[in-house]
Design an enzyme around this catalytic site. Structure first.
Site, PDB file in Angstrom:
ATOM      1  CG  ASP A 104      -2.285   0.678   0.894  1.00 49.77           C
ATOM      2  OD1 ASP A 104      -2.238   1.879   0.581  1.00 49.77           O
ATOM      3  OD2 ASP A 104      -3.346   0.046   0.960  1.00 49.77           O
TER       4      ASP A 104
ATOM      5  CG  HIS B 262      -0.905   1.535  -3.439  1.00 51.13           C
ATOM      6  ND1 HIS B 262      -2.117   1.419  -2.800  1.00 51.13           N
ATOM      7  CD2 HIS B 262      -0.702   0.347  -4.063  1.00 51.13           C
ATOM      8  CE1 HIS B 262      -2.624   0.212  -3.025  1.00 51.13           C
ATOM      9  NE2 HIS B 262      -1.783  -0.446  -3.793  1.00 51.13           N
TER      10      HIS B 262
END
Length: 369
Positions: free
Chosen positions: A204, A226
């Protein structure tokens, strides 16, 4: 680019860190060494130079380290956390002018593989790993965090805090794509924070800034996740809760990740602002989706394609950003701004290898797309 206030903070933190003992022979009596969970309360109440050595934390319990001002904590050996499906955090550290560090070879093991189900926050309940509530020039350095069940390090209500030399390794969660919502650093309700010289391998955001002022993030190595993110506007009531200002990323690398830089505002939240944020000298490689992704259209955690200007993005500087894309649907740049929502940007982005063209809507006129 950096304020005098931040430069002073960094210098003070580094000077303080250089004064800490660097050898592994710790002058701490047995009464100030924690080897069993039952000792935590008594040691914290009587000691300011504390060692946590080979500790097993019971399932469903927080290792609560509420420290006296000026205390030092050193983690030695393996600290392991029992498995239970609850919200956590597994560790909470709070105090003023504190020092928290890791001895050579230590590890804080969250046993994430016992939780990961490929669904993240939408699956079985998983604990957050480490919550920090520190102030007064506190320094946390050299911590090795392994296999967070979900979000790894959360800074909440921090004031004049430095994190340096963290190693956050959740790369085991890549297997069968089981790890999700394993953010590296989440920053909320904090100001005057420095994070530097750290490695994050996760699934993430490497960093997610939600609400903060005067934050410096430098020399981060991010992979698998991310990217370097802002996520602003989730509060429906307070403009202060939806403000990010004077946040500066520099000299970072993002590799083998979905995104490089990701800025999103939540159109279903209250008013707010993103102001004076910079990304400088960011190197990207192996980016699958977006090199730079800026959107003003998030509702309920997802993009809608309908941007709103409730949280304008002003004074944004993205310069010296370069690298390469690999994904079959990749775009180097995707910008979706609302009318009047994006103003006064600086821009120097050179990203190659995207399989699709850039897509930009209502960006400032000087932004090449």
């Amino acid at each position: 680019m950096f304020s005098v206030k931040l430069v002073t903070l960094i210098a003070a933190a580094l000077a303080a860190a250089s004064a800490f003992p660097t050898n592994e022979t710790l002058d701490v009596g047995a009464s100030c060494t924690i080897t069993s969970f039952g000792q935590v309360s008594s040691v914290l109440s009587s000691c300011t130079n504390i060692v946590i050595s080979g500790l097993s934390v019971p399932a469903g319990k927080t290792l609560e380290l509420t420290l006296k001002s000026g205390s030092t904590v050193t983690f030695q050996g393996k600290t392991v956390f029992g498995v239970a499906h609850w919200g956590g955090p597994l560790i909470q550290i709070s105090g003023s002018k504190i020092t928290v560090k890791g001895a050579s070879g230590h590890v804080l093991d969250g046993q994430g593989a016992q939780y990961w189900d490929g669904k993240g926050d939408l699956g079985a309940t998983k604990p957050k790993f480490l919550r920090i509530k520190a102030t007064g020039g506190s320094v946390l350095s050299g911590l090795h965090i392994l296999n967070c069940p979900r979000q790894c390090v959360s800074l909440n209500r921090c004031d004049h805090v430095t994190l340096d030399g963290f190693n956050i390794d959740v790369s085991a969660g890549d297997k069968n794509k089981l790890g999700h919502n394993t953010d590296g650093f989440d920053i909320s309700s904090s100001h005057d924070v420095v994070i530097s010289n750290s490695v994050v391998k996760n699934q993430d955001d490497c960093v997610a800034v939600n609400k903060a002022h005067y934050v410096t993030l430098s020399k981060l190595q991010c992979s698998g996740g991310h990217g370097l993110s802002l996520s602003v506007g989730m509060s429906k009531t307070s403009k202060e809760d939806n403000t990010v200002s004077d946040v500066h990323f520099s000299d970072c690398t993002v590799s083998n990740s979905d995104n490089g830089i990701h800025i999103k505002t939540h159109s279903d939240g209250g008013p707010g602002v993103i102001n004076n944020v910079s990304y400088e000298n960011i190197k990207l490689s192996g980016i699958a989706n977006y090199g730079v992704n800026i959107e003003q259209d998030y509702e309920k955690g997802k993009p809608t394609g309908i941007p709103k200007a409730n949280i304008p993005i002003t004074g944004l500087s993205i310069t010296g950003v370069s690298g390469s894309m690999t994904g079959k649907n990749s775009k180097a740049v995707f910008i979706l701004c609302a009318d009047g929502g994006c103003r006064n940007w600086s821009w120097d982005v050179k990203i190659s290898g995207a399989h699709e063209g850039n897509n930009c809507t209502k960006q400032p006129s000087n932004v090449e797309c």
